[in-house]
Design an enzyme around this catalytic site. Structure first.
Site, PDB file in Angstrom:
ATOM      1  N   CYS A 132       4.613 -14.090   0.495  1.00  0.00           N
ATOM      2  CA  CYS A 132       5.306 -13.233  -0.470  1.00  0.00           C
ATOM      3  C   CYS A 132       6.768 -13.208  -0.055  1.00  0.00           C
ATOM      4  O   CYS A 132       7.118 -13.670   1.030  1.00  0.00           O
ATOM      5  CB  CYS A 132       4.729 -11.816  -0.487  1.00  0.00           C
ATOM      6  SG  CYS A 132       5.224 -10.901  -1.986  1.00  0.00           S
ATOM      7  N   LYS A 212      -4.892  -6.989  -6.691  1.00  0.00           N
ATOM      8  CA  LYS A 212      -4.085  -6.133  -5.824  1.00  0.00           C
ATOM      9  C   LYS A 212      -3.517  -5.014  -6.678  1.00  0.00           C
ATOM     10  O   LYS A 212      -2.734  -5.256  -7.595  1.00  0.00           O
ATOM     11  CB  LYS A 212      -2.972  -6.967  -5.200  1.00  0.00           C
ATOM     12  CG  LYS A 212      -2.032  -6.191  -4.303  1.00  0.00           C
ATOM     13  CD  LYS A 212      -1.027  -7.143  -3.668  1.00  0.00           C
ATOM     14  CE  LYS A 212      -0.060  -6.416  -2.763  1.00  0.00           C
ATOM     15  NZ  LYS A 212       0.880  -7.356  -2.129  1.00  0.00           N
ATOM     16  N   ARG A 234       6.458  -1.808  -7.876  1.00  0.00           N
ATOM     17  CA  ARG A 234       5.790  -3.094  -8.012  1.00  0.00           C
ATOM     18  C   ARG A 234       4.810  -3.143  -9.199  1.00  0.00           C
ATOM     19  O   ARG A 234       3.915  -3.970  -9.250  1.00  0.00           O
ATOM     20  CB  ARG A 234       5.012  -3.416  -6.728  1.00  0.00           C
ATOM     21  CG  ARG A 234       5.835  -3.390  -5.443  1.00  0.00           C
ATOM     22  CD  ARG A 234       5.429  -4.493  -4.499  1.00  0.00           C
ATOM     23  NE  ARG A 234       5.819  -4.317  -3.114  1.00  0.00           N
ATOM     24  CZ  ARG A 234       7.058  -4.422  -2.638  1.00  0.00           C
ATOM     25  NH1 ARG A 234       8.058  -4.658  -3.452  1.00  0.00           N
ATOM     26  NH2 ARG A 234       7.300  -4.280  -1.349  1.00  0.00           N
ATOM     27  N   LYS A 265      -7.727  -5.307  -3.021  1.00  0.00           N
ATOM     28  CA  LYS A 265      -6.899  -4.454  -2.172  1.00  0.00           C
ATOM     29  C   LYS A 265      -6.347  -3.294  -2.971  1.00  0.00           C
ATOM     30  O   LYS A 265      -5.892  -3.541  -4.085  1.00  0.00           O
ATOM     31  CB  LYS A 265      -5.785  -5.351  -1.642  1.00  0.00           C
ATOM     32  CG  LYS A 265      -4.717  -4.749  -0.846  1.00  0.00           C
ATOM     33  CD  LYS A 265      -3.675  -5.774  -0.549  1.00  0.00           C
ATOM     34  CE  LYS A 265      -2.474  -5.006  -0.090  1.00  0.00           C
ATOM     35  NZ  LYS A 265      -1.274  -5.740  -0.148  1.00  0.00           N
ATOM     36  N   SER A 291      -2.841  -0.347   5.094  1.00  0.00           N
ATOM     37  CA  SER A 291      -2.204   0.540   6.061  1.00  0.00           C
ATOM     38  C   SER A 291      -2.508   2.022   5.809  1.00  0.00           C
ATOM     39  O   SER A 291      -2.832   2.753   6.747  1.00  0.00           O
ATOM     40  CB  SER A 291      -0.696   0.294   6.042  1.00  0.00           C
ATOM     41  OG  SER A 291      -0.172   0.454   4.733  1.00  0.00           O
ATOM     42  N   TYR A 330      -6.674  -3.222  10.302  1.00  0.00           N
ATOM     43  CA  TYR A 330      -5.943  -2.929  11.542  1.00  0.00           C
ATOM     44  C   TYR A 330      -6.898  -2.430  12.619  1.00  0.00           C
ATOM     45  O   TYR A 330      -6.520  -2.306  13.778  1.00  0.00           O
ATOM     46  CB  TYR A 330      -4.843  -1.894  11.249  1.00  0.00           C
ATOM     47  CG  TYR A 330      -3.890  -2.391  10.176  1.00  0.00           C
ATOM     48  CD1 TYR A 330      -2.864  -3.278  10.488  1.00  0.00           C
ATOM     49  CD2 TYR A 330      -4.076  -2.046   8.828  1.00  0.00           C
ATOM     50  CE1 TYR A 330      -2.030  -3.782   9.499  1.00  0.00           C
ATOM     51  CE2 TYR A 330      -3.247  -2.541   7.840  1.00  0.00           C
ATOM     52  CZ  TYR A 330      -2.225  -3.408   8.189  1.00  0.00           C
ATOM     53  OH  TYR A 330      -1.418  -3.931   7.211  1.00  0.00           O
TER      54      TYR A 330
END
Ligand code: PBG
Ligand code: ZN
Length: 339
Positions: A132, A212, A234, A265, A291, A330
């Protein structure tokens, strides 16, 4: 007074409703368990910074996650290999940003250098790379921006795709094992597939961020990657959270254009989407526990309001149960220790 046959009928009803038999002991629960997690299901995201080799900077909104120079990246890669993770995915934080995100397709850029170093030290580790432009543009948008006829600023699709193609090919040349376009422009999977084939990378697979959503859960990532848009948002390319059929259309389109693995996602707020995709398409399906999902569990856990490890495992198991066999998380290293 019950007759003999009435007693038998009561017993049969009771027998079929005694569902607890297979839940009574861990021995029985293990035997009937439908979903299991393995370290090979997990991909660990890493933030590679163009800085001194020993650079390390904790990300306040993501406890336990750091921006890393190459030394730290290699350490994490070694840990990933030891834990037998599915792999890692690299995000790059360049020293210089500009209008067209040129560091994204610089053959000596932060990601390209990191890939080469990792592959040299750990050839068996699967190295996926995010494609990206938002980490590389000074305005933080995922592509080339221009003013349209109405005077509004927009991300122009086809010029952006050209740059994404260059980025993908330069990752491939550096040694990426899996190209992961996260931009959500139209036609990028087909264009990248064609360019990879043409450049001698016909066997290099693509994992597409197909569905997404435009989500508030990416906030901490944008701190980590320094990719917050300087204006606007976005929503002109990422999906409206209200939609479900559209996700299936995007997945179908990406498969037709050549995606080998598709991704959804965020993860926990898209379990219904993951399930629908699993039922409709026979393609490996990944989910990104983003995140914000990570940080919510960490923050509540730090307050001792929940049992952090338990909720971590529960969230990952739910994502797998919904139908994702690959989970970008993560928690990858922490969760592997619990297995
Ligand atoms: C880049 C990208 C983002 C994430 C993965 N790739 C951020 C965004 O779309 O703003 C988010 C990952 C996360 O929140 O952990 N396009
Ligand atoms: Zn982006």
């Amino acid at each position: 007074m019950h007759t003999h046959t009435e007693e038998m009928e009561d017993m049969l009803v009771a027998a079929s409703s005694r569902t607890r038999r297979t839940r009574m002991t861990e021995r029985h629960r293990r035997l009937v368990r439908e979903t299991t997690l393995a370290p090979s299901n997990f991909i660990l995201p890493l933030f590679a910074v163009e800085a001194a080799a020993n650079y390390r900077k904790p990300i306040p909104s993501m406890p336990g996650v750091e921006q890393l120079g190459i030394d730290g990246i290699l350490e994490q890669c070694e840990a990933a290999l030891e834990a037998k993770l599915g792999g890692i995915i690299l995000f790059g934080i360049p020293e210089q940003k500009d209008e067209f995100g040129s560091e994204a397709y610089n053959d000596r850029g932060v990601i390209q250098n990191a890939i080469r170093e990792i592959k040299q030290r750990f050839p068996d580790l699967l190295v996926a790379t995010d494609v990206c432009l938002c980490e590389y543009t000074e305005h933080g948008h995922c592509g080339v921006i221009e003013r349209n006829r109405n005077g509004e600023i927009e991300i122009v699709n086809d010029k952006t795709v050209e740059l994404l193609v260059r980025e993908a090919v330069s990752h491939a040349e550096a040694g990426s094992d899996l190209i992961c376009p996260s931009d959500m422009m139209d036609g990028r999977i087909g264009a990248i597939r064609e360019a990879l084939d043409f450049s001698g990378f016909a066997s290099l697979p693509i994992m597409s961020y197909s569905a997404k959503y435009a989500s508030g859960l990416y906030g901490p990532f944008r701190d980590a990657a320094g990719s917050t848009p300087q204006f606007g948002d976005r929503r002109s390319h990422q999906m409206d959270v209200a939609n479900s059929d559209e996700a299936l259309r995007l997945v179908q389109r990406d498969i037709e254009e050549g995606a080998d693995i598709i991704m959804v996602k965020p993860a926990i707020s898209s379990l219904d989407i993951i399930r629908r995709i699993r039922e409709q398409f026979l393609v490996p399906t990944a989910a990104y526990q983003v995140s914000g999902e990570y940080s919510m569990i960490k923050a509540v856990g730090a307050n001792d309001w929940i049992d952090e490890k338990r909720v971590m495992m529960e969230s990952l198991l739910s994502i797998k149960r919904a139908g994702a066999s690959i989970i970008l998380t993560y928690f990858a290293l922490e969760a592997s220790k619990e297995l």
